[in-house]
Design a protein around this motif. Structure first.
Motif, PDB file in Angstrom:
ATOM      1  N   GLU A  14       0.833  -1.195   0.000  1.00 50.20           N
ATOM      2  CA  GLU A  14       0.000   0.000   0.000  1.00 50.20           C
ATOM      3  C   GLU A  14       0.873   1.253   0.000  1.00 50.20           C
ATOM      4  O   GLU A  14       1.926   1.292   0.626  1.00 50.20           O
ATOM      5  CB  GLU A  14      -0.917   0.011   1.218  1.00 50.20           C
ATOM      6  N   THR A  15       0.401   2.270  -0.691  1.00 45.78           N
ATOM      7  CA  THR A  15       1.124   3.541  -0.724  1.00 45.78           C
ATOM      8  C   THR A  15       0.881   4.287   0.584  1.00 45.78           C
ATOM      9  O   THR A  15      -0.121   4.050   1.265  1.00 45.78           O
ATOM     10  CB  THR A  15       0.648   4.398  -1.904  1.00 45.78           C
ATOM     11  N   PRO A  16       1.789   5.202   0.961  1.00 42.15           N
ATOM     12  CA  PRO A  16       1.606   5.947   2.200  1.00 42.15           C
ATOM     13  C   PRO A  16       0.345   6.809   2.145  1.00 42.15           C
ATOM     14  O   PRO A  16       0.027   7.399   1.107  1.00 42.15           O
ATOM     15  CB  PRO A  16       2.853   6.827   2.294  1.00 42.15           C
ATOM     16  N   LYS A  17      -0.366   6.864   3.255  1.00 51.01           N
ATOM     17  CA  LYS A  17      -1.626   7.608   3.275  1.00 51.01           C
ATOM     18  C   LYS A  17      -1.386   9.098   3.473  1.00 51.01           C
ATOM     19  O   LYS A  17      -2.094   9.918   2.907  1.00 51.01           O
ATOM     20  CB  LYS A  17      -2.519   7.070   4.387  1.00 51.01           C
ATOM     21  N   TYR A  18      -0.426   9.450   4.281  1.00 47.55           N
ATOM     22  CA  TYR A  18      -0.213  10.851   4.608  1.00 47.55           C
ATOM     23  C   TYR A  18       1.079  11.352   4.010  1.00 47.55           C
ATOM     24  O   TYR A  18       2.062  10.640   3.928  1.00 47.55           O
ATOM     25  CB  TYR A  18      -0.176  11.050   6.129  1.00 47.55           C
ATOM     26  N   GLY A  19       1.082  12.609   3.592  1.00 45.16           N
ATOM     27  CA  GLY A  19       2.258  13.206   2.996  1.00 45.16           C
ATOM     28  C   GLY A  19       2.697  14.434   3.769  1.00 45.16           C
ATOM     29  O   GLY A  19       2.421  14.583   4.961  1.00 45.16           O
ATOM     30  N   LEU A  20       3.362  15.334   3.081  1.00 43.60           N
ATOM     31  CA  LEU A  20       3.903  16.526   3.713  1.00 43.60           C
ATOM     32  C   LEU A  20       2.815  17.475   4.203  1.00 43.60           C
ATOM     33  O   LEU A  20       2.952  18.095   5.246  1.00 43.60           O
ATOM     34  CB  LEU A  20       4.818  17.257   2.728  1.00 43.60           C
TER      35      LEU A  20
END
Length: 74
Positions: A14-20
């Motif tokens: 799964e790709t990361p849910k939260y970013g910068l």
């Protein structure tokens, strides 16, 4: 963030849910219930501000200030 994204795509996880944007102070001030919504609104306004900045003729920051006020009210 980019390393996590590439690793997830390479290993088919799964790709990361939260970013910068999720770690911005404006998002941190909102309640946990609304952090996702505020993050989406902020990212949309940032994208629009980037387009206005790149394609607009003016040199003032009035549109960005207006959208910042809108995000703070939400």
């Amino acid at each position: 963030m980019h390393t996590c994204m590439h690793r997830a795509l390479k290993t088919k996880h799964e790709t990361p849910k939260y970013g910068l944007i999720y770690h911005a102070s404006l998002i941190g001030q909102s309640s946990a219930k609304f952090k996702g919504k505020v993050s989406r609104v902020l990212s949309a306004k940032c994208a629009l501000a980037t387009r206005v900045d790149a394609l607009g003729d003016g040199d003032d920051a009035s549109i960005g200030e207006m959208w910042l006020a809108y995000v703070r009210v939400c």
